[in-house]
Design a protein around this motif. Structure first.
Motif, PDB file in Angstrom:
ATOM      1  N   VAL A 232       0.849  -1.183   0.000  1.00  0.00           N
ATOM      2  CA  VAL A 232       0.000   0.000   0.000  1.00  0.00           C
ATOM      3  C   VAL A 232       0.890   1.239   0.000  1.00  0.00           C
ATOM      4  O   VAL A 232       1.758   1.415   0.856  1.00  0.00           O
ATOM      5  CB  VAL A 232      -0.939   0.001   1.218  1.00  0.00           C
ATOM      6  N   ASN A 233       0.680   2.088  -0.987  1.00  0.00           N
ATOM      7  CA  ASN A 233       1.447   3.325  -1.162  1.00  0.00           C
ATOM      8  C   ASN A 233       2.947   3.069  -1.356  1.00  0.00           C
ATOM      9  O   ASN A 233       3.764   3.971  -1.169  1.00  0.00           O
ATOM     10  CB  ASN A 233       1.253   4.279   0.025  1.00  0.00           C
ATOM     11  N   LEU A 234       3.292   1.832  -1.746  1.00  0.00           N
ATOM     12  CA  LEU A 234       4.706   1.529  -1.979  1.00  0.00           C
ATOM     13  C   LEU A 234       5.176   2.084  -3.317  1.00  0.00           C
ATOM     14  O   LEU A 234       6.285   2.607  -3.427  1.00  0.00           O
ATOM     15  CB  LEU A 234       4.925   0.012  -1.931  1.00  0.00           C
ATOM     16  N   LEU A 235       4.327   1.979  -4.318  1.00  0.00           N
ATOM     17  CA  LEU A 235       4.689   2.433  -5.652  1.00  0.00           C
ATOM     18  C   LEU A 235       4.083   3.800  -5.907  1.00  0.00           C
ATOM     19  O   LEU A 235       2.860   3.972  -5.839  1.00  0.00           O
ATOM     20  CB  LEU A 235       4.197   1.437  -6.716  1.00  0.00           C
ATOM     21  N   GLY A 236       4.932   4.759  -6.215  1.00  0.00           N
ATOM     22  CA  GLY A 236       4.448   6.088  -6.554  1.00  0.00           C
ATOM     23  C   GLY A 236       3.943   6.138  -7.978  1.00  0.00           C
ATOM     24  O   GLY A 236       4.134   5.200  -8.765  1.00  0.00           O
ATOM     25  N   PRO A 237       3.322   7.232  -8.385  1.00  0.00           N
ATOM     26  CA  PRO A 237       2.778   7.340  -9.750  1.00  0.00           C
ATOM     27  C   PRO A 237       3.846   7.184 -10.838  1.00  0.00           C
ATOM     28  O   PRO A 237       3.594   6.518 -11.850  1.00  0.00           O
ATOM     29  CB  PRO A 237       2.149   8.738  -9.771  1.00  0.00           C
ATOM     30  N   VAL A 238       5.013   7.770 -10.628  1.00  0.00           N
ATOM     31  CA  VAL A 238       6.058   7.671 -11.655  1.00  0.00           C
ATOM     32  C   VAL A 238       6.551   6.232 -11.777  1.00  0.00           C
ATOM     33  O   VAL A 238       6.756   5.717 -12.881  1.00  0.00           O
ATOM     34  CB  VAL A 238       7.222   8.626 -11.327  1.00  0.00           C
ATOM     35  N   THR A 239       6.747   5.547 -10.638  1.00  0.00           N
ATOM     36  CA  THR A 239       7.179   4.151 -10.666  1.00  0.00           C
ATOM     37  C   THR A 239       6.139   3.271 -11.347  1.00  0.00           C
ATOM     38  O   THR A 239       6.482   2.374 -12.134  1.00  0.00           O
ATOM     39  CB  THR A 239       7.435   3.648  -9.236  1.00  0.00           C
ATOM     40  N   VAL A 240       4.878   3.513 -11.043  1.00  0.00           N
ATOM     41  CA  VAL A 240       3.810   2.753 -11.694  1.00  0.00           C
ATOM     42  C   VAL A 240       3.833   2.989 -13.200  1.00  0.00           C
ATOM     43  O   VAL A 240       3.660   2.053 -13.999  1.00  0.00           O
ATOM     44  CB  VAL A 240       2.446   3.151 -11.094  1.00  0.00           C
ATOM     45  N   ALA A 241       4.053   4.233 -13.606  1.00  0.00           N
ATOM     46  CA  ALA A 241       4.101   4.544 -15.032  1.00  0.00           C
ATOM     47  C   ALA A 241       5.247   3.817 -15.716  1.00  0.00           C
ATOM     48  O   ALA A 241       5.083   3.260 -16.806  1.00  0.00           O
ATOM     49  CB  ALA A 241       4.227   6.053 -15.232  1.00  0.00           C
TER      50      ALA A 241
END
Length: 292
Positions: A152-161
């Motif tokens: 939970v909340n481990l991956l930020g938006p840029v990492t997910v992208a």
């Protein structure tokens, strides 16, 4: 004397045929190129329509070109452009690295490796990129904990992208690389094997340089497509070029001119990439008909 004359009759000129004069006249006829009046008329109509469209775009006050000029090089827009370029470069590098591995697995003699590579390509080419990004963005809801680490909340938006776009691009890159490898003649590979070259050296020195002629054109198209496709990451609040202009027009309500700012930057960058693709293609096409 008469006997000799009879034995060796004198040659007489062949009589002129009726068509000989016509043949000589045909040699002097001037070749007139075919007239393409309809094509020139169509070209004039197309140019006229383009001129009218361009004039309407330039002189239409609703486009607010002065606002476009004011925001074209603002700090927020340039930061968004920088993130878009960085994301595109990283995704292409990682995507082709993974795609090359998948292509090698697909071409291996091991049935299990072939099946794994085929299944990966099938899955990620069958799923829309937006769905993939949303799945990765909500990975904490699917797997709250992985190997003792809370997601939970481990991956930020840029990492997910980066993860979502890389896995998506790798599926297409695998097919591009596989097609390039298959374009190399089998005799080249057999000759390299007869010289005792190892698998990696044979791939790096023999197969890959020849396969690049077939890889570069679709890879260039993928690069341009990835650059434009990164705009989809704005849906998960990644501040790329499109999201940056969205933040501005949500505040100023100047939607059209801000969208034109993003559009013009995409046009500039894709044009530069197209020029670079042209020279790279010409470099790898040396010695072939494609070099023209």
């Amino acid at each position: 004397m008469s006997a000799q004359t009879d034995a060796f009759p004198q040659s007489r000129p062949a009589p002129l045929s009726e068509n000989s004069g016509k043949d000589n006249d045909a040699d002097h006829l001037r070749i007139v190129p075919a007239r393409r009046t309809s094509q020139w008329a169509a070209a004039v109509v197309v140019l006229l329509l383009l001129a009218l469209a361009l004039n309407s775009v330039i002189r239409n006050d609703a486009f607010q070109w002065d606002v476009v000029g004011d925001y074209f090089t603002t700090a927020s827009v340039l930061r968004g452009l920088g993130l878009t370029l960085w994301l595109t470069a990283l995704v292409m590098a990682l995507g082709f690295a993974l795609g090359t591995l998948l292509a090698v697995l697909r071409l291996s003699a091991n049935r299990v490796l072939q099946a794994v590579s085929w299944g990966y390509v099938w899955l990620f080419r069958s799923t829309p990129i937006l769905v993939q990004l949303l799945f990765w963005f909500n990975i904490g809801a699917l797997y709250p904990e992985i190997l003792g680490v809370r997601t939970v909340n481990l991956l930020g938006p840029v990492t997910v992208a980066v993860i979502g776009l890389t896995l998506h691009e790798a599926a297409y890159a695998a097919e591009v690389v596989r097609g390039g490898i298959l374009s190399v003649e089998r005799g080249q590979i057999e000759a390299a094997q007869s010289l005792g070259l190892g698998v990696w050296r044979r791939f790096r020195r023999i197969v890959l340089p020849q396969a690049m002629r077939s890889i570069v054109p679709p890879a260039g198209n993928m690069l341009i497509g990835t650059l434009k496709g990164t705009s989809i990451v704005s849906i998960i609040a990644v501040q790329d070029l499109l999201y940056s202009v969205q933040l501005v027009y949500h505040r100023t309500y100047q939607v059209i001119p801000l969208l034109l700012v993003a559009t013009l930057w995409y046009v500039v960058v894709t044009s530069l990439l197209s020029v670079g693709q042209h020279y790279i293609e010409r470099h790898y096409a040396r010695g072939t008909a494609g070099a023209r």
